[in-house]
Design a protein around this motif. Structure first.
Motif, PDB file in Angstrom:
ATOM      1  N   ILE A 194       0.905  -1.656   0.202  1.00 29.27           N
ATOM      2  CA  ILE A 194      -0.278  -0.011   0.417  1.00 29.27           C
ATOM      3  C   ILE A 194       1.006   1.109  -0.311  1.00 29.27           C
ATOM      4  CG2 ILE A 194      -1.650   1.359   1.112  1.00 29.27           C
ATOM      5  CD1 ILE A 194      -2.967  -1.630   2.313  1.00 29.27           C
ATOM      6  N   ARG A 195       1.607   1.234   0.501  1.00 24.71           N
ATOM      7  CA  ARG A 195       2.705   2.237   0.789  1.00 24.71           C
ATOM      8  C   ARG A 195       3.425   2.748  -0.543  1.00 24.71           C
ATOM      9  NH1 ARG A 195       5.236   4.852   5.461  1.00 24.71           N
ATOM     10  NH2 ARG A 195       3.148   3.692   6.092  1.00 24.71           N
ATOM     11  N   VAL A 196       4.154   1.664  -1.093  1.00 22.43           N
ATOM     12  CA  VAL A 196       4.218   1.669  -2.135  1.00 22.43           C
ATOM     13  C   VAL A 196       4.262   2.917  -3.481  1.00 22.43           C
ATOM     14  CG1 VAL A 196       5.683   0.322  -4.043  1.00 22.43           C
ATOM     15  CG2 VAL A 196       7.134   0.482  -1.533  1.00 22.43           C
ATOM     16  N   PHE A 197       2.261   1.756  -3.482  1.00 24.32           N
ATOM     17  CA  PHE A 197       1.809   2.303  -4.558  1.00 24.32           C
ATOM     18  C   PHE A 197       1.139   4.149  -4.455  1.00 24.32           C
ATOM     19  CE2 PHE A 197      -2.544   2.499  -6.528  1.00 24.32           C
ATOM     20  CZ  PHE A 197      -1.865   1.794  -7.931  1.00 24.32           C
ATOM     21  N   GLU A 198       0.524   4.510  -2.480  1.00 29.60           N
ATOM     22  CA  GLU A 198       0.894   5.770  -2.517  1.00 29.60           C
ATOM     23  C   GLU A 198       1.186   5.995  -2.487  1.00 29.60           C
ATOM     24  OE1 GLU A 198      -3.451   6.088  -0.280  1.00 29.60           O
ATOM     25  OE2 GLU A 198      -2.609   4.837  -2.578  1.00 29.60           O
TER      26      GLU A 198
ATOM     27  N   ASP B 290      16.125  -9.357   7.484  1.00 31.49           N
ATOM     28  CA  ASP B 290      16.725  -8.105   6.431  1.00 31.49           C
ATOM     29  C   ASP B 290      16.338  -8.458   5.127  1.00 31.49           C
ATOM     30  OD1 ASP B 290      16.600  -5.612   8.543  1.00 31.49           O
ATOM     31  OD2 ASP B 290      18.806  -6.462   8.474  1.00 31.49           O
ATOM     32  N   ILE B 291      16.976  -9.296   4.688  1.00 32.23           N
ATOM     33  CA  ILE B 291      16.228  -9.868   3.793  1.00 32.23           C
ATOM     34  C   ILE B 291      15.373 -10.306   2.453  1.00 32.23           C
ATOM     35  CG2 ILE B 291      16.661 -12.010   1.447  1.00 32.23           C
ATOM     36  CD1 ILE B 291      20.171 -12.110   2.870  1.00 32.23           C
TER      37      ILE B 291
ATOM     38  N   ARG C 298      10.404  -7.830  -0.212  1.00 28.13           N
ATOM     39  CA  ARG C 298       8.564  -7.472   0.186  1.00 28.13           C
ATOM     40  C   ARG C 298       8.749  -5.902  -0.287  1.00 28.13           C
ATOM     41  NH1 ARG C 298       4.849 -10.835   2.086  1.00 28.13           N
ATOM     42  NH2 ARG C 298       5.825 -12.742   2.926  1.00 28.13           N
ATOM     43  N   TRP C 299      10.288  -4.715  -0.245  1.00 31.95           N
ATOM     44  CA  TRP C 299      10.034  -4.100  -0.502  1.00 31.95           C
ATOM     45  C   TRP C 299       9.586  -3.847  -2.344  1.00 31.95           C
ATOM     46  CZ3 TRP C 299       8.677   0.669   1.488  1.00 31.95           C
ATOM     47  CH2 TRP C 299       8.568   0.917   3.003  1.00 31.95           C
ATOM     48  N   GLU C 300      10.620  -4.521  -2.827  1.00 37.63           N
ATOM     49  CA  GLU C 300      11.751  -4.696  -4.121  1.00 37.63           C
ATOM     50  C   GLU C 300       9.949  -5.095  -4.636  1.00 37.63           C
ATOM     51  OE1 GLU C 300      13.324  -4.768  -7.131  1.00 37.63           O
ATOM     52  OE2 GLU C 300      14.139  -3.766  -5.823  1.00 37.63           O
ATOM     53  N   ALA C 301       9.301  -6.166  -4.518  1.00 37.42           N
ATOM     54  CA  ALA C 301       8.056  -6.754  -4.891  1.00 37.42           C
ATOM     55  C   ALA C 301       6.830  -5.966  -5.403  1.00 37.42           C
ATOM     56  CB  ALA C 301       8.092  -8.609  -4.207  1.00 37.42           C
TER      57      ALA C 301
ATOM     58  N   ARG D 264       8.158  -2.921  -4.821  1.00 37.40           N
ATOM     59  CA  ARG D 264       8.140  -2.128  -5.821  1.00 37.40           C
ATOM     60  C   ARG D 264       7.631  -1.777  -7.665  1.00 37.40           C
ATOM     61  NH1 ARG D 264      12.607  -0.490  -2.484  1.00 37.40           N
ATOM     62  NH2 ARG D 264      12.621   0.395  -1.137  1.00 37.40           N
ATOM     63  N   SER D 265       7.966  -3.144  -7.861  1.00 37.08           N
ATOM     64  CA  SER D 265       8.408  -4.278  -9.212  1.00 37.08           C
ATOM     65  C   SER D 265       6.450  -3.375  -9.650  1.00 37.08           C
ATOM     66  CB  SER D 265       8.322  -5.778  -9.109  1.00 37.08           C
ATOM     67  OG  SER D 265       9.965  -5.717  -9.420  1.00 37.08           O
ATOM     68  N   GLU D 266       5.855  -4.780  -8.802  1.00 34.61           N
ATOM     69  CA  GLU D 266       4.634  -4.373  -8.777  1.00 34.61           C
ATOM     70  C   GLU D 266       3.926  -2.855  -9.643  1.00 34.61           C
ATOM     71  OE1 GLU D 266       0.682  -6.459  -6.803  1.00 34.61           O
ATOM     72  OE2 GLU D 266       1.891  -4.831  -5.499  1.00 34.61           O
ATOM     73  N   THR D 267       4.332  -2.144  -8.060  1.00 32.81           N
ATOM     74  CA  THR D 267       3.887  -0.751  -9.058  1.00 32.81           C
ATOM     75  C   THR D 267       4.202   0.161 -10.160  1.00 32.81           C
ATOM     76  OG1 THR D 267       3.485  -0.228  -6.623  1.00 32.81           O
ATOM     77  CG2 THR D 267       3.752   1.834  -7.974  1.00 32.81           C
ATOM     78  N   ASP D 268       5.547  -0.543 -10.776  1.00 27.55           N
ATOM     79  CA  ASP D 268       6.063   0.032 -11.698  1.00 27.55           C
ATOM     80  C   ASP D 268       5.291  -0.300 -12.987  1.00 27.55           C
ATOM     81  OD1 ASP D 268       8.644   1.613 -10.171  1.00 27.55           O
ATOM     82  OD2 ASP D 268       9.216   0.184 -10.953  1.00 27.55           O
ATOM     83  N   ARG D 269       5.143  -1.917 -12.572  1.00 29.50           N
ATOM     84  CA  ARG D 269       4.499  -2.373 -13.943  1.00 29.50           C
ATOM     85  C   ARG D 269       2.863  -1.225 -14.468  1.00 29.50           C
ATOM     86  NH1 ARG D 269       6.773  -6.759 -11.021  1.00 29.50           N
ATOM     87  NH2 ARG D 269       4.198  -7.694 -10.234  1.00 29.50           N
ATOM     88  N   ALA D 270       2.133  -1.053 -13.024  1.00 31.87           N
ATOM     89  CA  ALA D 270       0.835  -0.815 -13.104  1.00 31.87           C
ATOM     90  C   ALA D 270       0.839   0.456 -13.377  1.00 31.87           C
ATOM     91  CB  ALA D 270      -0.215  -0.959 -11.217  1.00 31.87           C
ATOM     92  N   ALA D 271       2.260   1.236 -13.204  1.00 30.97           N
ATOM     93  CA  ALA D 271       1.940   2.452 -13.759  1.00 30.97           C
ATOM     94  C   ALA D 271       2.367   2.769 -15.447  1.00 30.97           C
ATOM     95  CB  ALA D 271       3.604   3.472 -13.395  1.00 30.97           C
TER      96      ALA D 271
END
Length: 337
Positions: A24-28, A287-288, A293-296, A298-305
């Motif tokens: 949610i945070r990355v998408f927003e 941490d890995i 989770r952050w990388e996934a 960002r990738s999801e949001t990049d594809r959506a945009a």
């Protein structure tokens, strides 16, 4: 910082809740950037800071449950399973959006996933939630209708009518009050004579209590307890999730009604870094795993945009669809009689 407790939850669930909040945070945050670039237009209400509520409650629901939300609903739709590409395309006003590009940010809708908005009228969807729950009861469907709304809706007549009828008819509704303390720019103390919202809801003869809406584990436990009560036949339940939005009411809002010191204090309780730190400190995640989770996200949001950018606008010949009824012809007149 939050003091988290698993109590009835496991490590995998805690990590999943963290991942959902990150999504949610990355998408927003990307939506805010796209709005600044005029890719998203109209009104935009961000959920940044409140992610623990959607993550915790949505984790307790099943695909057979109904979900209704306010105009700050992007995160709820995302966790409900509405594809990020479909949500973002709707934000862009593209025909590939979940509402065909006609609803925009405030009117996300996906009947297949039983996500019934995205509703822009404050409190207007509470009677809809009661209606969906009544329909389910009448046809013998099992399931819960979860209705998210802000504390500002509790000053509206629809709130009182909806809770009264839900209790009177013993309907399976989970009323989720996302109390972020400001109805647009009006503080809770300035609009409500009774600021203990659970007491107000309990007046309608239903179980009602408040929980820390900045703690996703507590939210998840509360939601599981509430849905369990409802499916067991208790009737409606009201839960107040005490949360806070870090951004202004909308992208148009100058945010002059609260101090930067107040906002900064609440940001110290940001549930995302707080839960991540707790999981690592207690050896429940590393941490890995969290970085993944952050990388996934960002990738999801990049594809959506990218998909939204490339998506088509609705053709001109379809502009009157869903606006005016098809022309009536003589052979159709009276066909339903």
């Amino acid at each position: 910082m939050n003091c988290f407790r698993l109590d009835g939850l496991d490590d995998a669930t805690a990590l999943e809740l963290l991942g959902d909040m990150i999504r949610i945070r990355v998408f927003e945050e990307r939506c805010a950037e796209l709005y600044a670039d005029a890719k998203i237009r109209g009104f935009l209400h961000l959920y940044i800071g409140e992610e623990a509520v959607a993550a915790g409650v949505m984790s307790a629901l099943t695909p057979d449950d109904n979900v209704l939300a306010t105009y700050r609903e992007h995160g709820h739709a995302l966790l409900r399973g509405v594809p990020a590409e479909s949500i973002m395309a709707e934000m862009f006003g593209k025909a590939t959006g979940c509402s065909g590009g006609r609803g925009g940010s405030m009117h996300l809708f996906d009947a297949e996933r039983r996500f019934y908005g995205g509703n822009a009228i404050v409190g207007g969807h509470l009677p809809l939630a009661v209606g969906l729950a009544l329909a389910d009861k009448m046809v013998g469907r099992t399931g819960v209708t979860a209705c998210f709304f802000g504390e500002g809706a509790m000053a509206e007549g629809e709130f009182h009518e909806a809770l009264n009828m839900a209790a009177l008819w013993n309907l399976p509704v989970l009323f989720c009050c996302e109390n972020n303390r400001y109805a647009m720019g009006t503080s809770l103390e300035s609009s409500e004579s009774q600021v203990d919202l659970a007491i107000k809801a309990a007046a309608y003869s239903m179980p009602a209590w408040a929980v820390d809406g900045m703690d996703p584990l507590e939210v998840a436990r509360a939601a599981r307890h509430a849905t369990g009560m409802i499916t067991a036949g208790s009737g409606p339940v009201f839960v107040e999730f005490q949360t806070y939005r870090f951004r202004a009411h909308s992208m148009f809002d100058p945010d002059l009604y609260r101090s930067t010191e107040e906002v900064d204090q609440w940001k110290q309780r940001d549930p995302i870094p707080a839960l991540a730190e707790w999981l690592v400190e207690h050896g429940r995640a590393d941490d890995i795993e969290i970085a993944a989770r952050w990388e996934a996200a960002r990738s999801e949001t990049d594809r959506a945009a990218a998909a939204a950018e490339a998506g088509p606008l609705e053709p001109l010949e379809g502009l009157t669809d869903h606006v005016t009824a098809p022309a009536r012809t003589p052979d159709r007149i009276g066909a339903g009689r």
